[in-house]
Design a protein around this motif. Structure first.
Motif, PDB file in Angstrom:
ATOM      1  N   PHE A 279       0.819  -1.219   0.000  1.00  0.00           N
ATOM      2  CA  PHE A 279       0.000   0.000   0.000  1.00  0.00           C
ATOM      3  C   PHE A 279       0.856   1.274   0.000  1.00  0.00           C
ATOM      4  O   PHE A 279       0.364   2.365  -0.249  1.00  0.00           O
ATOM      5  N   LEU A 280       2.151   1.129   0.315  1.00  0.00           N
ATOM      6  CA  LEU A 280       2.982   2.331   0.527  1.00  0.00           C
ATOM      7  C   LEU A 280       3.508   2.861  -0.791  1.00  0.00           C
ATOM      8  O   LEU A 280       4.707   2.862  -1.079  1.00  0.00           O
ATOM      9  N   ARG A 281       2.573   3.320  -1.622  1.00  0.00           N
ATOM     10  CA  ARG A 281       2.895   3.800  -2.968  1.00  0.00           C
ATOM     11  C   ARG A 281       2.397   5.233  -3.121  1.00  0.00           C
ATOM     12  O   ARG A 281       1.366   5.609  -2.547  1.00  0.00           O
ATOM     13  N   PRO A 282       3.116   6.056  -3.895  1.00  0.00           N
ATOM     14  CA  PRO A 282       2.690   7.449  -4.067  1.00  0.00           C
ATOM     15  C   PRO A 282       1.334   7.528  -4.761  1.00  0.00           C
ATOM     16  O   PRO A 282       0.972   6.663  -5.561  1.00  0.00           O
ATOM     17  N   GLY A 283       0.600   8.598  -4.452  1.00  0.00           N
ATOM     18  CA  GLY A 283      -0.777   8.723  -4.934  1.00  0.00           C
ATOM     19  C   GLY A 283      -0.918   8.783  -6.443  1.00  0.00           C
ATOM     20  O   GLY A 283      -1.978   8.474  -6.989  1.00  0.00           O
ATOM     21  N   HIS A 284       0.172   9.162  -7.152  1.00  0.00           N
ATOM     22  CA  HIS A 284       0.031   9.213  -8.623  1.00  0.00           C
ATOM     23  C   HIS A 284      -0.077   7.828  -9.230  1.00  0.00           C
ATOM     24  O   HIS A 284      -0.390   7.681 -10.413  1.00  0.00           O
ATOM     25  N   GLU A 285       0.110   6.756  -8.398  1.00  0.00           N
ATOM     26  CA  GLU A 285      -0.060   5.391  -8.916  1.00  0.00           C
ATOM     27  C   GLU A 285      -1.495   4.883  -8.747  1.00  0.00           C
ATOM     28  O   GLU A 285      -1.795   3.744  -9.114  1.00  0.00           O
ATOM     29  N   GLN A 286      -2.373   5.691  -8.164  1.00  0.00           N
ATOM     30  CA  GLN A 286      -3.767   5.253  -8.022  1.00  0.00           C
ATOM     31  C   GLN A 286      -4.388   4.999  -9.392  1.00  0.00           C
ATOM     32  O   GLN A 286      -4.141   5.761 -10.345  1.00  0.00           O
ATOM     33  N   VAL A 287      -5.203   3.946  -9.478  1.00  0.00           N
ATOM     34  CA  VAL A 287      -5.926   3.670 -10.725  1.00  0.00           C
ATOM     35  C   VAL A 287      -7.364   4.205 -10.635  1.00  0.00           C
ATOM     36  O   VAL A 287      -8.039   4.367 -11.657  1.00  0.00           O
ATOM     37  N   ALA A 288      -7.790   4.509  -9.433  1.00  0.00           N
ATOM     38  CA  ALA A 288      -9.111   5.126  -9.252  1.00  0.00           C
ATOM     39  C   ALA A 288      -9.150   5.777  -7.876  1.00  0.00           C
ATOM     40  O   ALA A 288      -8.434   5.346  -6.952  1.00  0.00           O
ATOM     41  N   ALA A 289      -9.990   6.806  -7.753  1.00  0.00           N
ATOM     42  CA  ALA A 289     -10.193   7.447  -6.443  1.00  0.00           C
ATOM     43  C   ALA A 289     -11.565   8.100  -6.473  1.00  0.00           C
ATOM     44  O   ALA A 289     -12.071   8.443  -7.562  1.00  0.00           O
ATOM     45  N   GLY A 290     -12.163   8.251  -5.307  1.00  0.00           N
ATOM     46  CA  GLY A 290     -13.467   8.884  -5.287  1.00  0.00           C
ATOM     47  C   GLY A 290     -13.964   9.129  -3.884  1.00  0.00           C
ATOM     48  O   GLY A 290     -13.306   8.761  -2.907  1.00  0.00           O
ATOM     49  N   TYR A 291     -15.091   9.787  -3.808  1.00  0.00           N
ATOM     50  CA  TYR A 291     -15.753   9.973  -2.515  1.00  0.00           C
ATOM     51  C   TYR A 291     -17.257   9.931  -2.704  1.00  0.00           C
ATOM     52  O   TYR A 291     -17.764  10.123  -3.823  1.00  0.00           O
TER      53      TYR A 291
END
Ligand code: AFP
Length: 365
Positions: free
Chosen positions: A154-166
């Motif tokens: 899980f300790l990866r920088p946020g630019h590696e996210q494949v999706a995000a939301g709220y």
């Protein structure tokens, strides 16, 4: 795709499942449908309010030593139940759980990682205020994940996210999502149970006259933050030559949603109330997903000194300072931090130029 007629499923199939799509990602749409099902279930629980018997404290504390509300725990369980079974996840992390949640052996494991804050702004629950849920999706890299994953995955920088939301649970329930092709808003059509695309390709105005910060911490802020907020308070009588408005809802989801809808700046900067704490908000499941959404909508998201999406987490529940929103305002705050660090901001932060001074020089353009 057309606002008002495209459902979330149709949007995800068109965006992620078509082989021709530049961001096709097998299984991701099904995972996001399960996240959306969690949100619908939470929305139904919240609308019962005090009638649901879920108000008040659970008389427990989470890994951060924060008192847990009954709904903090109930919403966490809803995410786990809706998402653990689908064979798409190798593990989950939540604000409400100390460790990585290992997918039970009864279920197959998959290639994605889900980090979430199941109930953001829970101090608003008992006052019937706006609350939300925040989520972030990474793809497992390297280590084999059929035996489960460790913190390191899980300790990866946020630019590696494949999706995000709220999700924002307000007068209407909305799901705001990005899979890397812009930021899009879906409104829950409650009697049908569909999320319908109502805000495609949201863009944050580059300028704004609205800022959000918990002003009760002012005496603990670093000088560049004090400088920016003072200039906003000075309004048209100061160097900004226009008046500003302030908001504080005590729910990051509500603040970010307002910014996506009409611009503005949200700040939870580093403060020295608790010097050992690098910030209030958690990187993995609050700052990173919100920064992904903001950048996909044309805004900026920084710690004050670096892009939040470039921060490499050292621990699951690491905190960071957060300054995000309208591009030109966030760039200005970043510039003030850099001038402060270089000792180049003296005229603006020396005692001579306090809020009563008549000698406020023009701030750099
Ligand atoms: P809770 O979920 O514990 O209520 O915290 C919400 C939050 O993390 C974020 O959503 C708010 O912007 C911020 O904390 C509010 O912090 P203050 O209580 O210090 O205003």
């Amino acid at each position: 795709m057309q606002d008002g007629r495209t459902t979330l499923s149709k949007f995800l199939i068109n965006t992620l499942d078509r082989k021709s799509s530049p961001i096709a990602a097998s299984g991701l749409s099904a995972l996001l449908i399960d996240v959306a099902a969690s949100i619908k279930t939470i929305s139904a629980a919240l609308t019962r309010g005090a009638l649901g018997g879920n108000y008040g404290s659970a008389e427990t504390v989470n890994t951060h030593g924060e008192e847990q509300k009954k709904l903090d725990i109930a919403t966490n369980d809803i995410f786990l139940q809706h998402c653990e079974w689908d064979g798409l996840l190798a593990g989950m992390v939540s604000e409400e759980m100390d460790e990585v949640y290992a997918i039970p052996d009864t279920w197959p494991r998959g290639e994605y990682l889900l980090a979430f804050d199941p109930l953001d702004g829970s101090s608003n629950i008992d006052i019937n205020g706006v609350v939300g849920s925040i989520f972030s999706v990474l793809r497992v890299t390297g280590e084999p994940h059929d035996a489960g994953v460790s913190d390191a995955a899980f300790l990866r920088p946020g630019h590696e996210q494949v999706a995000a939301g709220y999700a924002i649970y307000g007068p209407s329930t909305m799901l705001v999502l990005s899979v890397g092709n812009g930021t899009h808003g879906f409104t829950l059509e409650r009697d049908v149970g569909n999320f319908v695309l109502t805000h495609s390709d949201i863009r944050i105005p580059e300028d704004s006259c609205e800022f959000a910060i918990n002003a009760s911490n002012e005496r603990f802020w670093e000088p560049p933050v004090r400088r920016y907020v003072q200039e906003c308070k000075d309004g048209r009588s100061g160097c900004r030559t226009r008046d500003f408005n302030m908001r504080w809802i005590a729910s990051m989801v509500a603040e970010v949603h307002r910014i996506l809808m009409r611009g503005g700046v949200f700040m939870y900067p580093r403060d020295f109330k608790t010097p050992a704490m690098e910030g209030r908000l958690r990187l993995l499941y609050e700052a990173s997903p919100m920064s992904f959404l903001v950048e996909q909508a044309g805004g900026l998201a920084i710690t004050g000194r670096e892009r939040i999406l470039d921060v490499v987490p050292r621990a699951l529940h690491q905190r960071v300072p957060v300054i995000l929103g309208s591009k030109n305002e966030v760039a200005r705050i970043g510039r003030y931090h850099s001038e402060y660090d270089r000792g180049a901001d003296k005229p603006y932060t020396s005692p001579l130029f306090n809020e009563r001074s008549l000698f406020l020089p023009e701030a750099p353009a």
